[in-house]
Design a protein around this motif. Structure first.
Motif, mmCIF file in Angstrom:
data_model
loop_
_atom_site.group_PDB
_atom_site.id
_atom_site.type_symbol
_atom_site.label_atom_id
_atom_site.label_comp_id
_atom_site.label_asym_id
_atom_site.label_seq_id
_atom_site.Cartn_x
_atom_site.Cartn_y
_atom_site.Cartn_z
ATOM 1 N N GLU A 39 50.259 41.022 21.400
ATOM 2 C CA GLU A 39 49.835 42.187 20.623
ATOM 3 C C GLU A 39 49.056 43.067 21.586
ATOM 4 O O GLU A 39 47.877 42.809 21.838
ATOM 5 N N GLY A 40 49.713 44.052 22.160
ATOM 6 C CA GLY A 40 49.085 44.874 23.193
ATOM 7 C C GLY A 40 48.809 44.029 24.423
ATOM 8 O O GLY A 40 49.723 43.412 24.971
ATOM 9 N N ASP A 41 47.552 43.977 24.848
ATOM 10 C CA ASP A 41 47.164 43.175 26.013
ATOM 11 C C ASP A 41 46.605 41.818 25.622
ATOM 12 O O ASP A 41 45.989 41.135 26.431
ATOM 13 N N ASP A 42 46.799 41.423 24.374
ATOM 14 C CA ASP A 42 46.322 40.130 23.881
ATOM 15 C C ASP A 42 47.502 39.220 23.583
ATOM 16 O O ASP A 42 48.419 39.607 22.860
ATOM 17 N N LEU A 43 47.467 38.047 24.164
ATOM 18 C CA LEU A 43 48.480 37.033 23.900
ATOM 19 C C LEU A 43 47.880 36.045 22.911
ATOM 20 O O LEU A 43 46.942 35.316 23.235
ATOM 21 N N LEU A 44 48.372 36.061 21.687
ATOM 22 C CA LEU A 44 47.854 35.202 20.629
ATOM 23 C C LEU A 44 48.665 33.922 20.572
ATOM 24 O O LEU A 44 49.887 33.945 20.704
ATOM 25 N N PHE A 45 47.976 32.799 20.388
ATOM 26 C CA PHE A 45 48.682 31.539 20.237
ATOM 27 C C PHE A 45 48.095 30.767 19.073
ATOM 28 O O PHE A 45 46.922 30.892 18.748
ATOM 29 N N LYS A 46 48.949 29.989 18.434
ATOM 30 C CA LYS A 46 48.536 29.266 17.230
ATOM 31 C C LYS A 46 49.323 27.970 17.122
ATOM 32 O O LYS A 46 50.506 27.927 17.418
ATOM 33 N N ARG A 47 48.613 26.954 16.728
ATOM 34 C CA ARG A 47 49.235 25.682 16.388
ATOM 35 C C ARG A 47 48.346 25.010 15.362
ATOM 36 O O ARG A 47 47.232 25.459 15.127
ATOM 37 N N SER A 48 48.802 23.975 14.785
ATOM 38 C CA SER A 48 48.012 23.267 13.791
ATOM 39 C C SER A 48 46.710 22.779 14.418
ATOM 40 O O SER A 48 46.717 22.083 15.422
ATOM 41 N N GLY A 49 45.589 23.199 13.858
ATOM 42 C CA GLY A 49 44.287 22.742 14.341
ATOM 43 C C GLY A 49 43.661 23.578 15.426
ATOM 44 O O GLY A 49 42.526 23.334 15.829
#
Length: 91
Positions: A39-49
Motif C-alpha cells: 500500500e504505497g511505500d508500506d508492505l503489509l503482512f498478516k497471518r494468524s496471530g
C-alpha cells in the motif's frame, strides 16, 4: 499483545530498499504463511496471530510487528530474526 518495532537507516535509495523489502516479505510469506500486500511505500503482512508493516523511505526501513497473545512470549526471538534479516537485506 506485544509489538516489535525496529527502524534501520540505509543508503540504498527507496527503489532498491523496496526491492529488498519485497525479498524479506517473500521470506516471511514462505516461513510464516503470511499474506503480503503493498500500500504505497508500506508492505503489509498478516497471518494468524501476527500482523505488521515494513515501511520504506529514501533512507530508512521500519518494521513493526504486532504479536497476538499466543506469540507474545516469542517477541524476543521475533525481534532477533528481524534484526538478522534487516542486516542481510539492507547491507
Amino acid at each position: 499483545m506485544a509489538t516489535v518495532d525496529i527502524t534501520r537507516e540505509h543508503n540504498l535509495g527507496k527503489e532498491v530498499a523496496r526491492e529488498r523489502a519485497q525479498k524479506l516479505a517473500d521470506k516471511l510469506a514462505q516461513k510464516l504463511d503470511a499474506k503480503c500486500t503493498w500500500e504505497g511505500d508500506d508492505l503489509l503482512f498478516k497471518r494468524s496471530g501476527a500482523d505488521g508493516c515494513i515501511s520504506v523511505s529514501e533512507d530508512q526501513v521500519r518494521v513493526t510487528v504486532k504479536l497476538g497473545l499466543m506469540l507474545t512470549p516469542m517477541a524476543g526471538m521475533v525481534k532477533g530474526e528481524i534484526d538478522k534479516a534487516l542486516d542481510k537485506y539492507l547491507s
